[in-house]
Design an enzyme around this catalytic site. Structure first.
Site: not given
Ligand code: IVH
Length: 666
Positions: A34-35, A80, A112, A114, A116, A135, A174, A226, A290, A314, A408, A411, A426, A431
């Site tokens: 590729y390079d 969010s 999906e 999530k 990071d 965002r 993301e 997404y 979703k 979570k 401190c 210092c 301090c 300092c």
């Molecule tokens: S959907 C309408 N899908 O999570 C919903 N968000 O807390 C909008 N994120 O700001 C977000 N993976 O930075 C969605 N598969 C995913 C995601 C995702 C990570 C993050 C994104 C968003 C935050 C929402």
């Protein structure tokens, strides 16, 4: 083949390989092949500059560095997600959905990971990548188009083999850095003695927010898309179909995304992802579910910040045990003394942890953390690892309770802990640990307002030993500045002029600039009035005298007297004055019509700007504050006033129109 056709064929080939690699996850050639293609194209284009096209893969790093980012308003706000902390909350979400849709049928979700990373929006018009943004606050973000263009996973134009290009496609996704990319980057930075990124997310965020896109281009960033923003010309009745169209257009979609048919499958997906998370090549901090059917989404609608039709699952915080090898007090840029536990290094969630914050003395006392203790460590998402608890039955003999030093660690000056505050500080203006922070604050716009004093300049000045304390700023010479990196003659002159200008200041600005704990911009103005801009009087004010000033109170009075009891602080202030700092007398208020009253101005005012309104209020003896509290007497609300007005109403504070305010001072 003629040259023009050859360069176009190479471009097509490279774009196809990108698509195979990022979208289909099925590369047909090695990285070095590729390079090779890429270099061949670069060579042909540099020999024939007129053949370069805007969307050529070689043009991903284009323009000059920016001086700042513009803002972009999202046509549809970027929302969010609400969180579900465990299985029960996921089930409650599903139950809410069924109730909202008035059905007992199973709901089909798209499940999906999530990611990071950082949410971005990409805008394609007639298939061409037009711009991209962060965002931001959900409504407006930063225009980071230049940087996004450097990410090879983001196509510069959409493929048309399956679908036509829509006139408008806004797609959200993301941007992230893979775990291996992150490790390599940090390794390189270590070799070059650069500060290391704490985790892949920070590295991705730091890379995307570069003003110089050639730096972003060197960072291993990728993207998964997404969600949709505005789309014109084509509609989808299922989220799944939208995701599949994204792939057809050449936009990367996470291959882990799966359709699940009911809540039990939701829970299975969540647990599976949690188990697998360390094996994935990128960091995830949960799952997202979703509703698949767009019609169902529309029935449910959105709340103010998050859709009702989606939820983030979570993961449990990750916990392991380790041993506290030592406790080290460190001094932050603002003088806060924070004890840090040095741990036997352990792996938690793919990251090596060697430190944990202990916050403050109260926290150490509460958990009775001692040097030598076996402890349970927890790392949740992005936050700094914490000690959950001591495993007391494993405590070795001969340990003793830990007490923060009274001096401190940087210092040696006495540490002061204001009453009612958890953090010891301090307060010494000289300092070394606080030097950069103090100087940056001193020079900042709201304080002494020295134009051109950014973090980089301050870093250099401190590192080259040109300033040790704030008064040294007034000793800087042209020759000192011209020696520094990236300072040409003109900017050296500008900086000196800014320092010279800043000498004419007010008592309030100067006092605020000193960074005395509890003495913020507002209180500085109150003190200016109380002491009629007489700094000598302020420096020698007694505890009792200060306590009687309403807004200072007992705690503030102690902090202030403690500050002046350090002779080196007094000396620095005197030195500033002898080097030419002049505190101009601020005019006595025009009237005392509003004496003792506190105003908050909010919303868009029509007769004057908010700042003018504040000055006006102050000229009549009032003080103006930026936030609503119990101490607020009046709130003057213009159009579009939001949270402040709401809070004022809750606190039963009198709300005025601009006209009513004017009547008060006439
Ligand atoms: S959907 C309408 N899908 O999570 C919903 N968000 O807390 C909008 N994120 O700001 C977000 N993976 O930075 C969605 N598969 C995913 C995601 C995702 C990570 C993050 C994104 C968003 C935050 C929402």
């Amino acid at each position: 083949m003629d040259i023009q056709k050859k360069t176009q064929a190479l471009r097509d080939q490279i774009n196809d390989h990108n698509y195979r690699y990022y979208v289909l996850d099925d590369p047909h050639i090695s990285d070095s092949e590729y390079d090779g293609l890429f270099r061949e194209l670069q060579k042909l284009e540099s020999e024939n500059p007129r053949l370069v096209t805007k969307d050529s893969p070689t043009q991903r790093v284009g323009n000059k560095p920016l001086s700042s980012f513009d803002t972009i308003t999202h046509r549809i706000p970027m929302l969010s997600l609400a969180n579900a902390m465990d299985e029960t909350e996921l089930r409650a979400f599903d139950a809410r959905i069924k109730k909202g849709l008035n059905t007992n049928d199973d709901i089909v979700y798209m499940a999906e990971p999530k990611l990071d990373g950082l949410a971005v929006e990409l805008v394609y018009e007639n298939g061409l990548f037009i711009n991209g943004s962060t965002r931001g606050d959900g409504n407006t973000g930063e225009n980071i188009t230049q940087n996004l263009k450097t990410i090879s996973a983001i196509p510069l134009f959409l493929r048309t083999d399956v679908h036509d290009t829509p006139p408008l496609l806004e797609v959200r996704g993301e941007v992230f850095m893979s775990k291996t990319g992150f490790k390599k980057l940090n390794k390189m930075r270590k070799r070059e003695d650069l500060p290391l990124f704490a985790n892949p997310r920070n590295a991705a965020a730091g890379s995307l927010r570069q003003l110089d896109s050639s730096i972003t281009a060197q960072r291993p960033l990728s993207i998964y898309c997404y969600e949709a923003g505005t789309i014109e010309g084509i509609t989808f009745d299922k989220h799944q179909k939208f995701l599949s169209a994204l792939k057809d257009w050449g936009l990367p979609v996470n291959p882990q995304i799966k359709k699940v048919k009911n809540i039990d499958e939701v829970i299975d997906f969540h647990h599976n992802m949690e188990k697998q998370r360390d094996l994935l090549p990128y960091g995830i901090d949960g799952t997202v579910f979703k509703i698949n059917a767009v019609a169902q989404r529309n029935v449910l609608g959105i709340r103010s910040r998050s859709p009702r039709w989606a939820i983030a699952g979570k993961f449990k915080a990750q916990q392991v045990t380790s041993v506290v090898v030592d406790i080290i007090p460190s001094v932050g840029r603002t003088g806060a003394i924070t004890p840090v536990a040095k741990l036997d290094s352990v792996h938690v969630g793919g990251v090596v942890v060697t430190n944990a914050t202990l916050h403050n003395q109260d926290e150490i006392n509460r958990k009775d953390i001692r040097i030598g203790d076996n402890v349970l460590i927890q790392r949740a998402g992005d936050v700094i690892p914490e000690i959950v608890k001591v495993i007391v039955n494993k405590r070795p003999k001969g340990t003793s309770r830990y007490l923060l030093p009274k001096e401190c660690p940087s210092c040696g000056h006495e540490v002061f802990r204001p009453e009612g505050e958890a953090v010891a500080r301090c307060q010494n203006l000289s300092c070394p640990a606080q030097m950069k922070g103090r100087i940056e604050h001193f020079a900042s716009k709201v304080a002494m307002d020295m134009d051109g004093f950014g973090g980089q300049l301050v870093d250099q000045l401190v590192e080259k030993n040109l300033i040790r304390t704030v008064d040294d700023l007034f000793r800087l010479t042209f020759n000192d500045l011209i020696e520094l990196d990236r300072i040409a003659e003109k900017s050296a002159q500008n900086i000196l002029a800014a320092i010279q200008d800043a000498k004419q200041t007010t008592f309030a600005r100067f006092i605020y600039a000193l960074g005395i704990r509890n003495v913020g911009a507002h209180l500085s103005k109150v003190l200016q009035q109380e002491f009629s801009s007489d700094i000598e009087k302020f420096m020698s004010a007694s505890l009792e005298e200060l306590e009687t000033i309403d807004e200072v109170g007992a705690i503030g009075a102690k902090t202030i007297t403690k500050f002046w009891s350090d002779p080196s602080n007094v000396e620095i202030v005197k030195s500033c004055l002898s080097l030419g700092v002049e505190l101009e007398m601020v005019q006595e208020p025009k009237s005392h019509a509003l004496k003792g009253k506190t105003f908050v101005f909010t919303g868009t005012l029509t007769k004057f700007s908010r700042n003018e309104a504040k000055t006006l209020a102050e000229a009549h003896g009032a003080s103006a504050s930026g936030s609503v509290s119990k101490k607020t007497d009046y709130i003057v609300a213009g159009t579009g006033a939001g949270t402040k007005l709401k809070k004022a109403k809750e606190l039963d504070i009198q709300v005025l129109t601009e006209e009513e305010f004017l009547v008060m001072i006439q």
